[in-house]
Write an enzyme that holds these catalytic residues in place. Structure first.
Site, PDB file in Angstrom:
ATOM      1  CG  ASP A   1      75.865  33.252  20.277  1.00 45.84           C
ATOM      2  OD1 ASP A   1      76.367  32.846  20.146  1.00 45.84           O
ATOM      3  OD2 ASP A   1      75.396  34.381  19.450  1.00 45.84           O
ATOM      4  N   GLY A   2      75.909  32.243  22.734  1.00 42.41           N
ATOM      5  CA  GLY A   2      75.808  32.295  24.187  1.00 42.41           C
ATOM      6  C   GLY A   2      76.245  31.246  25.079  1.00 42.41           C
TER       7      GLY A   2
ATOM      8  NE  ARG B   1      84.779  31.105  23.771  1.00 41.35           N
ATOM      9  CZ  ARG B   1      83.842  31.771  23.326  1.00 41.35           C
ATOM     10  NH1 ARG B   1      83.663  32.590  24.418  1.00 41.35           N
ATOM     11  NH2 ARG B   1      83.280  31.538  22.255  1.00 41.35           N
TER      12      ARG B   1
ATOM     13  CG  HIS C   1      81.549  25.282  23.860  1.00 46.66           C
ATOM     14  ND1 HIS C   1      80.527  26.128  23.687  1.00 46.66           N
ATOM     15  CD2 HIS C   1      82.941  25.886  23.501  1.00 46.66           C
ATOM     16  CE1 HIS C   1      81.806  26.640  22.934  1.00 46.66           C
ATOM     17  NE2 HIS C   1      82.424  26.911  22.895  1.00 46.66           N
TER      18      HIS C   1
ATOM     19  CG  ASN D   1      82.210  28.272  15.590  1.00 47.96           C
ATOM     20  OD1 ASN D   1      81.035  28.267  15.311  1.00 47.96           O
ATOM     21  ND2 ASN D   1      82.240  30.294  15.351  1.00 47.96           N
TER      22      ASN D   1
END
Ligand code: FPP
Length: 250
Positions: free
Chosen positions: A21-22, A34, A38, A69
Protein backbone atom coordinates in the site's frame (compact mmCIF):
# COMPACT_ATOMS: atom_id res chain seq x y z
CA UNK A 1 24.36 -6.10 13.38
CA UNK A 2 22.02 -5.84 10.39
CA UNK A 3 18.53 -7.34 10.46
CA UNK A 4 19.50 -10.15 8.08
CA UNK A 5 22.12 -11.47 10.51
CA UNK A 6 19.52 -11.49 13.31
CA UNK A 7 17.18 -13.84 11.42
CA UNK A 8 16.96 -17.39 12.77
CA UNK A 9 16.73 -19.42 9.54
CA UNK A 10 15.31 -22.38 11.45
CA UNK A 11 12.24 -20.37 12.47
CA UNK A 12 11.41 -18.60 9.22
CA UNK A 13 7.76 -17.98 8.46
CA UNK A 14 6.90 -20.44 5.67
CA UNK A 15 4.31 -18.03 4.24
CA UNK A 16 4.47 -14.22 4.19
CA UNK A 17 1.49 -12.25 2.89
CA UNK A 18 1.86 -8.58 1.96
CA UNK A 19 -0.63 -5.75 1.49
CA UNK A 20 1.38 -3.45 -0.76
CA UNK A 21 0.00 0.00 0.00
CA UNK A 22 1.01 3.62 -0.53
CA UNK A 23 1.89 3.74 -4.23
CA UNK A 24 -0.51 6.63 -4.87
CA UNK A 25 0.79 8.71 -1.94
CA UNK A 26 4.39 8.02 -2.93
CA UNK A 27 3.70 9.43 -6.42
CA UNK A 28 1.70 12.37 -5.10
CA UNK A 29 4.57 13.40 -2.79
CA UNK A 30 6.64 13.87 -5.96
CA UNK A 31 3.90 15.67 -7.86
CA UNK A 32 3.42 12.69 -10.18
CA UNK A 33 0.40 10.67 -11.30
CA UNK A 34 -0.63 7.66 -9.16
CA UNK A 35 0.44 5.33 -11.96
CA UNK A 36 4.04 6.44 -11.41
CA UNK A 37 3.78 4.99 -7.90
CA UNK A 38 2.55 1.64 -9.22
CA UNK A 39 5.40 1.57 -11.74
CA UNK A 40 7.91 2.12 -8.95
CA UNK A 41 6.17 -0.52 -6.85
CA UNK A 42 7.48 -3.18 -9.23
CA UNK A 43 11.08 -2.70 -8.02
CA UNK A 44 9.86 -3.28 -4.45
CA UNK A 45 8.10 -6.48 -5.56
CA UNK A 46 11.24 -7.74 -7.29
CA UNK A 47 13.57 -7.03 -4.35
CA UNK A 48 11.18 -8.41 -1.71
CA UNK A 49 10.39 -11.63 -3.59
CA UNK A 50 14.04 -12.25 -4.42
CA UNK A 51 15.07 -11.69 -0.78
CA UNK A 52 12.30 -13.99 0.49
CA UNK A 53 13.31 -16.75 -1.92
CA UNK A 54 17.00 -16.39 -1.02
CA UNK A 55 16.19 -16.76 2.69
CA UNK A 56 14.09 -19.89 2.10
CA UNK A 57 10.56 -18.52 2.53
CA UNK A 58 8.40 -21.09 0.72
CA UNK A 59 5.26 -18.98 0.01
CA UNK A 60 4.66 -15.29 -0.60
CA UNK A 61 1.25 -13.81 -1.39
CA UNK A 62 0.93 -10.25 -2.66
CA UNK A 63 -2.30 -8.22 -2.73
CA UNK A 64 -1.89 -6.69 -6.20
CA UNK A 65 -5.46 -5.80 -7.15
CA UNK A 66 -8.59 -6.02 -5.01
CA UNK A 67 -12.19 -6.45 -6.10
CA UNK A 68 -12.72 -2.89 -4.79
CA UNK A 69 -9.87 -1.55 -6.99
CA UNK A 70 -12.18 -1.88 -10.02
CA UNK A 71 -13.89 1.27 -8.68
CA UNK A 72 -10.79 3.41 -9.31
CA UNK A 73 -10.72 5.78 -12.31
CA UNK A 74 -10.64 3.88 -15.61
CA UNK A 75 -7.29 5.43 -16.50
CA UNK A 76 -5.65 4.04 -13.35
CA UNK A 77 -7.27 0.59 -13.70
CA UNK A 78 -6.12 0.34 -17.33
CA UNK A 79 -2.60 1.45 -16.44
CA UNK A 80 -2.40 -1.07 -13.59
CA UNK A 81 -3.57 -3.90 -15.85
CA UNK A 82 -1.06 -2.88 -18.51
CA UNK A 83 1.67 -2.81 -15.87
CA UNK A 84 0.69 -6.25 -14.59
CA UNK A 85 0.68 -7.72 -18.12
CA UNK A 86 4.09 -6.25 -18.92
CA UNK A 87 5.62 -7.15 -15.57
CA UNK A 88 4.40 -10.76 -15.67
CA UNK A 89 5.66 -11.07 -19.22
CA UNK A 90 9.05 -9.48 -18.50
CA UNK A 91 9.64 -11.22 -15.18
CA UNK A 92 8.79 -14.78 -16.25
CA UNK A 93 12.47 -15.32 -17.05
CA UNK A 94 13.47 -14.03 -13.59
CA UNK A 95 10.96 -16.44 -12.04
CA UNK A 96 12.45 -19.32 -14.05
CA UNK A 97 16.04 -18.30 -13.15
CA UNK A 98 15.09 -18.20 -9.47
CA UNK A 99 13.02 -21.42 -9.54
CA UNK A 100 9.87 -19.57 -8.40
CA UNK A 101 6.40 -20.88 -9.22
CA UNK A 102 3.80 -18.24 -10.08
CA UNK A 103 0.24 -18.68 -8.83
CA UNK A 104 -2.80 -16.40 -8.74
CA UNK A 105 -5.96 -16.18 -6.65
CA UNK A 106 -9.10 -14.12 -7.24
CA UNK A 107 -11.79 -13.72 -9.83
CA UNK A 108 -9.28 -14.17 -12.66
CA UNK A 109 -12.03 -14.45 -15.29
CA UNK A 110 -12.82 -10.79 -14.67
CA UNK A 111 -9.34 -9.67 -15.79
CA UNK A 112 -8.96 -8.26 -19.31
CA UNK A 113 -8.35 -11.04 -21.87
CA UNK A 114 -4.69 -10.25 -22.50
CA UNK A 115 -3.86 -10.02 -18.81
CA UNK A 116 -5.62 -13.32 -18.10
CA UNK A 117 -3.86 -15.03 -21.01
CA UNK A 118 -0.37 -13.77 -20.03
CA UNK A 119 -0.98 -14.77 -16.45
CA UNK A 120 -2.07 -18.31 -17.32
CA UNK A 121 0.93 -18.70 -19.63
CA UNK A 122 3.38 -17.63 -16.90
CA UNK A 123 1.65 -19.88 -14.36
CA UNK A 124 1.96 -22.85 -16.75
CA UNK A 125 5.56 -22.10 -17.63
CA UNK A 126 6.68 -21.88 -13.99
CA UNK A 127 4.56 -24.82 -12.81
CA UNK A 128 7.46 -27.18 -12.08
CA UNK A 129 9.49 -24.61 -10.07
CA UNK A 130 9.71 -25.47 -6.39
CA UNK A 131 11.87 -23.01 -4.47
CA UNK A 132 9.00 -20.67 -3.66
CA UNK A 133 5.35 -20.19 -4.66
CA UNK A 134 4.56 -16.57 -5.42
CA UNK A 135 0.81 -15.96 -5.36
CA UNK A 136 -0.65 -12.77 -6.80
CA UNK A 137 -4.07 -11.82 -5.47
CA UNK A 138 -5.78 -10.26 -8.47
CA UNK A 139 -9.36 -9.08 -8.57
CA UNK A 140 -9.39 -10.69 -5.15
CA UNK A 141 -11.34 -10.11 -1.98
CA UNK A 142 -11.68 -12.52 0.93
CA UNK A 143 -15.45 -12.14 1.05
CA UNK A 144 -15.61 -13.02 -2.65
CA UNK A 145 -13.39 -16.06 -1.99
CA UNK A 146 -15.44 -17.30 0.99
CA UNK A 147 -18.76 -16.75 -0.83
CA UNK A 148 -17.39 -18.61 -3.85
CA UNK A 149 -16.28 -21.50 -1.61
CA UNK A 150 -19.71 -21.69 0.08
CA UNK A 151 -21.46 -21.75 -3.31
CA UNK A 152 -19.27 -24.65 -4.44
CA UNK A 153 -19.82 -26.54 -1.19
CA UNK A 154 -23.59 -26.06 -1.56
CA UNK A 155 -23.43 -27.33 -5.14
CA UNK A 156 -21.48 -30.42 -4.03
CA UNK A 157 -23.97 -31.09 -1.24
CA UNK A 158 -26.81 -30.77 -3.76
CA UNK A 159 -25.02 -33.16 -6.13
CA UNK A 160 -24.65 -35.67 -3.27
CA UNK A 161 -20.83 -35.50 -3.35
CA UNK A 162 -20.58 -34.41 0.29
CA UNK A 163 -22.95 -34.43 3.24
CA UNK A 164 -23.53 -31.32 5.42
CA UNK A 165 -22.15 -33.39 8.32
CA UNK A 166 -18.75 -33.36 6.60
CA UNK A 167 -18.47 -29.57 6.53
CA UNK A 168 -15.70 -28.46 8.89
CA UNK A 169 -12.61 -26.17 8.90
CA UNK A 170 -10.47 -28.45 6.77
CA UNK A 171 -13.20 -29.10 4.19
CA UNK A 172 -13.83 -25.37 3.78
CA UNK A 173 -10.10 -24.79 3.31
CA UNK A 174 -10.12 -27.16 0.35
CA UNK A 175 -12.67 -24.93 -1.38
CA UNK A 176 -10.70 -21.71 -0.86
CA UNK A 177 -8.42 -20.34 -3.61
CA UNK A 178 -5.47 -20.96 -1.29
CA UNK A 179 -6.11 -24.73 -0.99
CA UNK A 180 -2.77 -26.48 -0.49
CA UNK A 181 -1.00 -23.32 0.74
CA UNK A 182 -0.33 -23.02 4.49
CA UNK A 183 -1.83 -20.04 6.33
CA UNK A 184 0.53 -17.04 6.47
CA UNK A 185 2.39 -16.81 9.76
CA UNK A 186 3.23 -13.18 8.98
CA UNK A 187 1.14 -10.47 7.31
CA UNK A 188 2.86 -7.20 6.38
CA UNK A 189 1.08 -3.97 5.45
CA UNK A 190 2.95 -0.90 4.29
CA UNK A 191 2.02 2.83 4.31
CA UNK A 192 0.98 3.22 7.95
CA UNK A 193 -2.59 1.99 7.52
CA UNK A 194 -3.89 -0.44 10.15
CA UNK A 195 -6.48 -2.34 8.11
CA UNK A 196 -6.86 -5.76 6.51
CA UNK A 197 -8.95 -4.51 3.57
CA UNK A 198 -10.71 -7.79 2.76
CA UNK A 199 -7.45 -9.78 2.37
CA UNK A 200 -7.21 -13.50 3.32
CA UNK A 201 -9.75 -13.13 6.16
CA UNK A 202 -10.01 -16.89 6.77
CA UNK A 203 -6.28 -17.59 6.46
CA UNK A 204 -5.03 -14.88 8.86
CA UNK A 205 -6.87 -16.24 11.91
CA UNK A 206 -3.54 -16.73 13.74
CA UNK A 207 -1.17 -14.60 11.64
CA UNK A 208 1.14 -12.06 13.24
CA UNK A 209 0.56 -8.58 11.80
CA UNK A 210 3.40 -6.19 11.01
CA UNK A 211 2.63 -2.62 10.03
CA UNK A 212 5.23 -0.20 8.70
CA UNK A 213 4.91 3.44 7.70
CA UNK A 214 7.14 2.87 4.64
CA UNK A 215 5.26 3.44 1.39
CA UNK A 216 5.35 0.36 -0.85
CA UNK A 217 7.69 1.77 -3.58
CA UNK A 218 10.28 2.43 -0.83
CA UNK A 219 10.03 -1.09 0.65
CA UNK A 220 13.19 -3.16 0.15
CA UNK A 221 14.80 -6.40 1.37
CA UNK A 222 16.12 -4.75 4.55
CA UNK A 223 12.49 -3.91 5.47
CA UNK A 224 11.51 -7.54 4.91
CA UNK A 225 14.37 -8.69 7.16
CA UNK A 226 13.23 -6.22 9.83
CA UNK A 227 9.66 -7.56 9.65
CA UNK A 228 10.89 -11.16 10.00
CA UNK A 229 13.09 -10.30 13.01
CA UNK A 230 10.13 -8.53 14.60
CA UNK A 231 7.96 -11.62 13.95
CA UNK A 232 10.57 -13.95 15.43
CA UNK A 233 10.61 -11.93 18.66
CA UNK A 234 6.91 -12.57 19.27
CA UNK A 235 5.33 -15.17 21.48
CA UNK A 236 2.86 -17.18 19.35
CA UNK A 237 0.36 -19.05 21.50
CA UNK A 238 -2.56 -19.89 19.17
CA UNK A 239 -5.01 -19.33 22.03
CA UNK A 240 -3.05 -21.57 24.40
CA UNK A 241 -0.30 -20.73 26.87
CA UNK A 242 3.43 -20.78 26.49
CA UNK A 243 4.74 -22.49 29.66
CA UNK A 244 7.89 -20.36 29.76
CA UNK A 245 6.02 -17.05 29.70
CA UNK A 246 2.65 -17.98 31.24
CA UNK A 247 1.42 -15.32 33.64
CA UNK A 248 -1.92 -16.81 34.56
CA UNK A 249 -3.78 -15.26 31.63
CA UNK A 250 -4.80 -17.44 28.64
C1 FPP B 1 -1.74 0.10 -3.41
O1 FPP B 1 -1.33 1.44 -3.43
C2 FPP B 1 -1.20 -0.67 -4.52
C3 FPP B 1 -1.93 -1.25 -5.53
C4 FPP B 1 -3.39 -1.16 -5.58
C5 FPP B 1 -1.30 -1.99 -6.64
C6 FPP B 1 -0.06 -2.77 -6.35
C7 FPP B 1 0.62 -3.00 -7.63
C8 FPP B 1 1.95 -2.99 -7.83
C9 FPP B 1 2.94 -2.81 -6.76
C10 FPP B 1 2.43 -3.12 -9.23
C11 FPP B 1 2.97 -4.39 -9.70
C12 FPP B 1 2.70 -5.61 -8.95
C13 FPP B 1 3.04 -6.83 -9.36
C14 FPP B 1 2.75 -7.99 -8.48
C15 FPP B 1 3.69 -7.10 -10.65
P1 FPP B 1 -2.43 2.60 -3.50
O2 FPP B 1 -2.65 2.92 -4.93
O3 FPP B 1 -3.66 2.13 -2.78
O4 FPP B 1 -1.73 3.76 -2.76
P2 FPP B 1 -2.41 4.90 -1.86
O5 FPP B 1 -3.02 4.20 -0.68
O6 FPP B 1 -1.27 5.77 -1.48
O7 FPP B 1 -3.41 5.59 -2.70
Amino acid sequence: MGFKEQIDLNRLPSHIAIIMDGNGRWAKKQGKLRVFGHQNGVAAVRDTVEAGAELGVKFMTLYAFSTENWNRPKLEVNALMELLINTIHKETKTLMDNNIRLNAIGDLESLPGRCHKNLLEAIKKTDANNRMTLTLALSYSARWEITHAIKNIAADVKAGKISPDHINDSLLEKYLSTAGIPDPELLIRTSGEYRISNFLLWQIAYSEFYFTSKLWPDFRREDLYEAIVNYQNRDRRFGGVNESTATGHA
